[in-house]
Design a protein around this motif. Structure first.
Motif, PDB file in Angstrom:
ATOM      1  N   LYS A  99     -16.801   0.244  15.963  1.00  0.00           N
ATOM      2  CA  LYS A  99     -15.425   0.495  15.540  1.00  0.00           C
ATOM      3  C   LYS A  99     -14.449  -0.559  16.063  1.00  0.00           C
ATOM      4  CE  LYS A  99     -13.968   4.818  16.022  1.00  0.00           C
ATOM      5  NZ  LYS A  99     -13.651   5.332  14.660  1.00  0.00           N
ATOM      6  N   GLY A 100     -14.937  -1.433  16.965  1.00  0.00           N
ATOM      7  CA  GLY A 100     -14.053  -2.430  17.566  1.00  0.00           C
ATOM      8  C   GLY A 100     -13.211  -1.874  18.691  1.00  0.00           C
ATOM      9  N   ASN A 101     -13.557  -0.688  19.158  1.00  0.00           N
ATOM     10  CA  ASN A 101     -12.821  -0.054  20.248  1.00  0.00           C
ATOM     11  C   ASN A 101     -13.521  -0.380  21.565  1.00  0.00           C
ATOM     12  OD1 ASN A 101     -11.303   0.950  18.205  1.00  0.00           O
ATOM     13  ND2 ASN A 101     -11.825   3.108  18.516  1.00  0.00           N
ATOM     14  N   LEU A 102     -13.104  -1.499  22.169  1.00  0.00           N
ATOM     15  CA  LEU A 102     -13.829  -2.053  23.309  1.00  0.00           C
ATOM     16  C   LEU A 102     -13.209  -1.699  24.649  1.00  0.00           C
ATOM     17  CD1 LEU A 102     -14.483  -5.599  21.798  1.00  0.00           C
ATOM     18  CD2 LEU A 102     -15.851  -3.508  21.561  1.00  0.00           C
ATOM     19  N   GLY A 103     -12.237  -0.785  24.632  1.00  0.00           N
ATOM     20  CA  GLY A 103     -11.615  -0.384  25.883  1.00  0.00           C
ATOM     21  C   GLY A 103     -10.189  -0.880  26.004  1.00  0.00           C
ATOM     22  N   GLN A 104      -9.789  -1.138  27.228  1.00  0.00           N
ATOM     23  CA  GLN A 104      -8.396  -1.474  27.526  1.00  0.00           C
ATOM     24  C   GLN A 104      -7.906  -2.689  26.740  1.00  0.00           C
ATOM     25  OE1 GLN A 104      -6.769  -0.905  31.675  1.00  0.00           O
ATOM     26  NE2 GLN A 104      -6.810  -3.133  31.635  1.00  0.00           N
ATOM     27  N   LYS A 105      -8.781  -3.685  26.543  1.00  0.00           N
ATOM     28  CA  LYS A 105      -8.337  -4.918  25.876  1.00  0.00           C
ATOM     29  C   LYS A 105      -8.036  -4.707  24.395  1.00  0.00           C
ATOM     30  CE  LYS A 105     -13.164  -6.444  25.786  1.00  0.00           C
ATOM     31  NZ  LYS A 105     -14.092  -7.403  26.426  1.00  0.00           N
ATOM     32  N   THR A 106      -8.587  -3.642  23.790  1.00  0.00           N
ATOM     33  CA  THR A 106      -8.270  -3.332  22.390  1.00  0.00           C
ATOM     34  C   THR A 106      -7.422  -2.065  22.277  1.00  0.00           C
ATOM     35  OG1 THR A 106     -10.324  -2.065  22.127  1.00  0.00           O
ATOM     36  CG2 THR A 106     -10.401  -4.409  21.557  1.00  0.00           C
ATOM     37  N   LYS A 107      -6.989  -1.563  23.437  1.00  0.00           N
ATOM     38  CA  LYS A 107      -6.112  -0.383  23.518  1.00  0.00           C
ATOM     39  C   LYS A 107      -6.787   0.900  23.053  1.00  0.00           C
ATOM     40  CE  LYS A 107      -1.927  -3.202  22.975  1.00  0.00           C
ATOM     41  NZ  LYS A 107      -1.832  -3.457  24.411  1.00  0.00           N
ATOM     42  N   ALA A 108      -8.117   0.876  22.947  1.00  0.00           N
ATOM     43  CA  ALA A 108      -8.864   2.089  22.605  1.00  0.00           C
ATOM     44  C   ALA A 108     -10.312   1.901  23.014  1.00  0.00           C
ATOM     45  CB  ALA A 108      -8.777   2.389  21.118  1.00  0.00           C
ATOM     46  N   GLY A 109     -10.873   2.942  23.590  1.00  0.00           N
ATOM     47  CA  GLY A 109     -12.275   2.931  23.987  1.00  0.00           C
ATOM     48  C   GLY A 109     -12.716   4.379  24.121  1.00  0.00           C
ATOM     49  N   PHE A 110     -13.196   4.742  25.278  1.00  0.00           N
ATOM     50  CA  PHE A 110     -13.451   6.166  25.518  1.00  0.00           C
ATOM     51  C   PHE A 110     -12.131   6.935  25.518  1.00  0.00           C
ATOM     52  CE2 PHE A 110     -17.330   4.335  27.388  1.00  0.00           C
ATOM     53  CZ  PHE A 110     -18.277   5.115  26.750  1.00  0.00           C
ATOM     54  N   PHE A 111     -11.066   6.246  25.905  1.00  0.00           N
ATOM     55  CA  PHE A 111      -9.730   6.845  25.897  1.00  0.00           C
ATOM     56  C   PHE A 111      -8.772   5.958  25.116  1.00  0.00           C
ATOM     57  CE2 PHE A 111     -11.849   8.488  29.648  1.00  0.00           C
ATOM     58  CZ  PHE A 111     -11.562   9.854  29.587  1.00  0.00           C
ATOM     59  N   LYS A 112      -7.714   6.564  24.629  1.00  0.00           N
ATOM     60  CA  LYS A 112      -6.723   5.844  23.837  1.00  0.00           C
ATOM     61  C   LYS A 112      -5.350   6.429  24.148  1.00  0.00           C
ATOM     62  CE  LYS A 112      -5.588   4.969  18.954  1.00  0.00           C
ATOM     63  NZ  LYS A 112      -6.041   5.234  17.546  1.00  0.00           N
ATOM     64  N   LYS A 113      -4.393   5.542  24.407  1.00  0.00           N
ATOM     65  CA  LYS A 113      -3.042   6.003  24.689  1.00  0.00           C
ATOM     66  C   LYS A 113      -2.214   5.965  23.412  1.00  0.00           C
ATOM     67  CE  LYS A 113       0.729   5.534  28.001  1.00  0.00           C
ATOM     68  NZ  LYS A 113       1.269   4.791  29.180  1.00  0.00           N
ATOM     69  N   VAL A 114      -1.622   7.101  23.092  1.00  0.00           N
ATOM     70  CA  VAL A 114      -0.749   7.210  21.926  1.00  0.00           C
ATOM     71  C   VAL A 114       0.590   7.739  22.422  1.00  0.00           C
ATOM     72  CG1 VAL A 114      -0.377   8.254  19.671  1.00  0.00           C
ATOM     73  CG2 VAL A 114      -2.699   7.657  20.406  1.00  0.00           C
ATOM     74  N   GLY A 115       1.590   6.851  22.466  1.00  0.00           N
ATOM     75  CA  GLY A 115       2.859   7.244  23.079  1.00  0.00           C
ATOM     76  C   GLY A 115       2.638   7.518  24.549  1.00  0.00           C
ATOM     77  N   ARG A 116       2.991   8.723  24.971  1.00  0.00           N
ATOM     78  CA  ARG A 116       2.763   9.105  26.373  1.00  0.00           C
ATOM     79  C   ARG A 116       1.483   9.911  26.545  1.00  0.00           C
ATOM     80  NH1 ARG A 116       8.643  10.841  28.923  1.00  0.00           N
ATOM     81  NH2 ARG A 116       9.678   8.818  28.590  1.00  0.00           N
ATOM     82  N   ASP A 117       0.807  10.178  25.446  1.00  0.00           N
ATOM     83  CA  ASP A 117      -0.392  11.015  25.495  1.00  0.00           C
ATOM     84  C   ASP A 117      -1.660  10.176  25.631  1.00  0.00           C
ATOM     85  OD1 ASP A 117       1.145  13.339  25.107  1.00  0.00           O
ATOM     86  OD2 ASP A 117       1.126  13.043  22.928  1.00  0.00           O
ATOM     87  N   ILE A 118      -2.603  10.681  26.418  1.00  0.00           N
ATOM     88  CA  ILE A 118      -3.913  10.057  26.549  1.00  0.00           C
ATOM     89  C   ILE A 118      -4.910  10.895  25.756  1.00  0.00           C
ATOM     90  CG2 ILE A 118      -5.731   9.310  28.127  1.00  0.00           C
ATOM     91  CD1 ILE A 118      -3.176   7.762  28.511  1.00  0.00           C
TER      92      ILE A 118
END
Length: 799
Positions: free
Chosen positions: A282-301
């Motif tokens: 999916k290209g979700n490689l973690g902090q460097k792509t702003k999404a991985g096992f977790f993703k921050k959306v606004g103030r929500d994790i």
């Protein structure tokens, strides 16, 4: 005796690691050339230049001062190969491809200086195999040097020799890494992923396997495997996000490629987990792509849900009963977890057991002794204890029996039994792998002491492992005086050491009294005084739990007296007849910062945080901090051709009014809390040694304290100018009215009050203004709210 000197370093590869290694070299004043391929368009140095520019944007910052990125010299392999001949150390840090690395070695070999060390920053490829691409003349000077990401902050560096590496090369490189780069060095064997990643990545795979087995979500797992387990607060899955899921997958791939069922009985579990493969797809490689096992959306994790392939709300915590279990003594803790009925307890036991099992089975393959495994996990993975330390603390043979019983029942990830040395021989007799004689080496069957390299003689109290019976700084040396607030002691009868004993080394009235006694004793019997503590706090400043109740009970008069005593202590430090040295490690905030700046000199660990932060609790610096800012501004203005004092006040005023903290010793130097004449030490374990030597050197050069001088202040004109800017900030909504009032008080003090510009004042005059403002604010309801909020939550309140 010849000494290996590193005058310049070349880093080959301007990727994530290469650029950040170059940045850290700049931090420690080592000139560095950063190489990469020639750009296909634009300037040939375009790739290296882009990487250097990007260093300024990274968080956490790889640079002590962002502007120092310009000190890195960009280069490319087409135009600048001749620069390699000027370098004493060449660090290769290109992508983890054996063919790419060996191709590069063929190109650079003719240009490497005859004396230079060539080292690869590979995270797991065979160093011996890499060396085969080099000419015979370079192989004795080639080895592995594995930094951990991010290189500035991660303490661990693994050094790996080949059969051809000259021992002196590794000794020289270890000395450089320890003293200049400030690292903790572990020598690893040339096996896939070396020590830390071999054990650490297995631990992450084990955690994922056991989490799936027991049906736990990523947020619960992170809650259980973070601080509660004595590991990095990011736990397991957030750590993977920070490291990069693709990076983790690459290290797993190295294990898959280079190990077999025969060489590693846990091999069947080294497959890339399905969730890791899916996230990479999916290209979700973690902090460097702003999404991985977790993703921050606004103030929500949000956390990734593998079954639905969606991100769902996170924040679930583990059952409190297991948090309580994990606070128990080690022996009781492990037994409770092993016998737990709930899945969370079973999971934690399984994760700990798996790692201890793996470390024991592979100790002889990957490391020279058990200490190196424990250090690698502490320094590379943020664990409070390594697996062998926990095992030993909990009772060696009792834990060994529990693990072996689980193996026999088929509950472990491998059926391989624990090695014989676990149950018989010197380890069993000693009750563990770590003893006062050293740590166990299964190859020799002996307990091996720590390295005897001369560089380690500069570390009075280096980090050590449980069971080593190393000297305890709380009791070492000769105690001259000790009470509940301070310990005054000496290692050599020449320099007095003062250690503050309060929580976070806050400065209570008793601490102030003890430090005043230390100055008096030092002047009478010693060559100097060093203020030092062996943890991450130099001092958190004034003890608010003492100050606020004192105000409530005795009013302004009581607090005024307490503040005056503290100010007098600062002046005693500044005007002592022997040098007073603040050896700052970690955080020096508020009164801790004031204590440092009023000392004769500072010896500061690179990763120290220094600043006047009182505004955060609605106060102003009241122990001489603002007086220091005013005096330093006047002294700097005297050296200038300009007559306007205000420009020299601006930085200091802004830092105090915004509670700005230097996030490195280098940044604190820019803020004026560390002077150009002060010493910055890269390795925290060398801090005390250097501070003692500094005190002796100053004394032996005929140290005399500075004269007490009058100095000019900016007066009412300066106050008006600063307040004009503050009005705009307040009216623009950038600061609150209370912030405005506090900042106005700070301006009033640093400008010398309602006096004419250029008026001459002394320190005592400005300190009186500090006391008046401090006690006024202490009676303000909004300041009291800020103090109570900070004491209850450890967070600032903006009101």
């Amino acid at each position: 005796m010849s000494r290996f000197q590193v005058k310049k370093v070349a880093v080959l590869g301007a990727g994530v690691m290469g650029a950040q290694i170059a940045a850290h070299l700049v931090n420690v004043k080592v000139p560095v050339v950063l190489f990469d391929l020639p750009a296909k368009e634009g300037p040939k140095n375009g790739i290296a230049l882009k990487a250097i520019e990007n260093l300024k944007k990274l968080k956490p910052s790889p640079l002590g001062v962002a502007d120092d990125a310009g000190l890195i010299q960009p280069a490319n392999y087409e135009e600048h190969m001749g620069l390699l001949n000027e370098c004493d150390l060449v660090i290769e840090a290109i992508a983890e491809r054996m063919d790419w690395k060996t191709d590069l070695y063929h190109k650079i070999a003719p240009h490497v200086a005859p004396h230079a060390i060539l080292a690869s920053n590979t995270s797991g490829l065979s160093i011996t195999q890499l060396s085969e691409a080099l000419p015979e003349s370079i192989r004795p000077r080639f080895c592995g040097i594995h930094f951990f990401n991010p290189p500035r902050y991660m303490y661990l560096v693994e050094l790996i020799a080949t059969p051809s590496t000259q021992p002196q090369i590794l000794d020289d490189l270890e000395t450089f890494a320890v003293s200049v780069l400030g690292k903790g060095v572990v020598r690893a064997k040339d096996t896939p992923n070396f020590i830390a990643n071999r054990v650490g990545i297995f631990g992450m795979l084990s955690t994922m396997i056991e989490a799936e087995k027991y049906g736990l979500t990523y947020d619960v797992v992170d809650d259980l495997t973070g601080k509660k387990l004595g590991r990095a607060s990011s736990g397991t899955f957030r750590t993977a996000d920070v490291v990069g899921i693709d990076t983790m997958a690459h290290v797993i791939k190295t294990m898959q490629t280079n190990l077999t069922e025969e060489s590693d009985s846990f091999y069947r579990h080294f497959g890339t987990p399905g969730v890791v493969a899916k996230l990479i797809e999916k290209g979700n490689l973690g902090q460097k792509t702003k999404a991985g096992f977790f993703k921050k959306v606004g103030r929500d994790i949000l956390r990734y849900d593998f079954e639905s392939d969606e991100y769902v709300p996170s924040g679930e915590k583990s059952d409190e009963v297991y948090g309580r279990m994990l606070k128990k003594p080690a022996a009781e803790r492990l037994k409770l977890l092993r016998n737990a009925e709930g899945n969370q307890g079973k999971f934690v036991w399984a994760v700990l057991r798996d790692q201890m099992h793996y470390a024991a089975v592979h100790l002889q393959d990957i490391a020279h002794n058990a200490r190196d495994v424990d250090f690698a996990m502490r320094w590379g993975y943020g664990s409070k204890q390594g697996p062998f330390e926990l095992w030993q603390e909990a009772g060696w043979l009792d834990v060994a029996k529990m693990i072996q019983e689980d193996i026999d029942k088929g509950e472990t990830l491998s059926s391989q039994p624990l090695p014989e040395w676990v149950f018989k021989g010197p380890v069993a007799d000693a009750g563990g792998v770590h003893t006062a004689q050293g740590s166990f080496n299964p190859t020799t069957g002996q307990f091996e002491p720590r390295s005897g390299l001369p560089v380690y003689q500069h570390q009075h109290f280096p980090e050590n492992v449980l069971g080593s019976e190393a000297p305890d700084p709380a009791t070492a040396g000769k105690t001259i005086h000790e009470d509940g607030a301070v310990r005054l002691w000496t290692l050599d009868d020449e320099v007095l050491i003062a250690t503050i004993k309060t929580k976070m080394h806050t400065i209570s009235p008793d601490v102030g009294e003890g430090l005043a006694q230390a100055v008096e004793l030092a002047e009478k019997d010693y060559q100097g005084l060093v203020i030092w503590s062996n943890d991450e706090w130099f001092s958190a400043g004034a003890d608010l739990q003492t100050v606020l109740p004192a105000f409530m009970a005795g009013g302004a008069i009581t607090v005024n007296g307490m503040e005056q005593e503290l100010q007098e202590l600062m002046l005693r430090l500044r005007y002592a007849q022997v040098p007073t040295i603040s050896a700052v490690r970690g955080l020096a905030l508020g009164g801790g910062c004031e204590m440092a700046v009023y000392s004769s000199a500072r010896v500061v660990a690179m990763e120290s945080y220094i600043g006047l932060v009182e505004v955060g609790v609605g106060l102003i610096p009241g122990a001489g901090g603002l007086t220091y800012i005013a005096r330093r501004a006047a002294e700097n203005a005297e050296k200038s051709t300009g007559k306007d004092l205000l420009p020299f006040l601006t930085e200091g005023f802004t830092s105090a009014a915004m509670a700005k903290v230097g996030t490195s010793a280098l940044e604190s130097r820019k803020l004026g809390y560390v002077l150009d004449s002060d010493v910055i030490v890269a390795n925290k374990d060398e801090l005390l040694y250097v501070a003692i030597q500094q005190a002796k050197a100053m004394f032996q050069m005929g140290y005399r304290p500075p004269h007490k001088r009058l100095f000019k202040v900016a007066g009412r004109d300066g106050i008006s100018t600063i307040k004009g800017s503050l009005v705009n900030m307040r009216d623009g909504g950038f600061i609150s009215q209370h912030d405005y009032d506090i900042a106005g008080m700070i301006a009033h003090i640093v400008c010398g009050g309602d006096v004419d510009p250029g008026t001459l004042v002394n320190e005592e005059y400005l300190m009186q203004l500090e006391r008046e403002a401090f006690t006024t604010l202490l009676g303000h309801p909004k300041t009291q709210d800020r103090i109570m909020y900070m004491m209850n939550t450890n967070k600032p309140l903006r009101n």
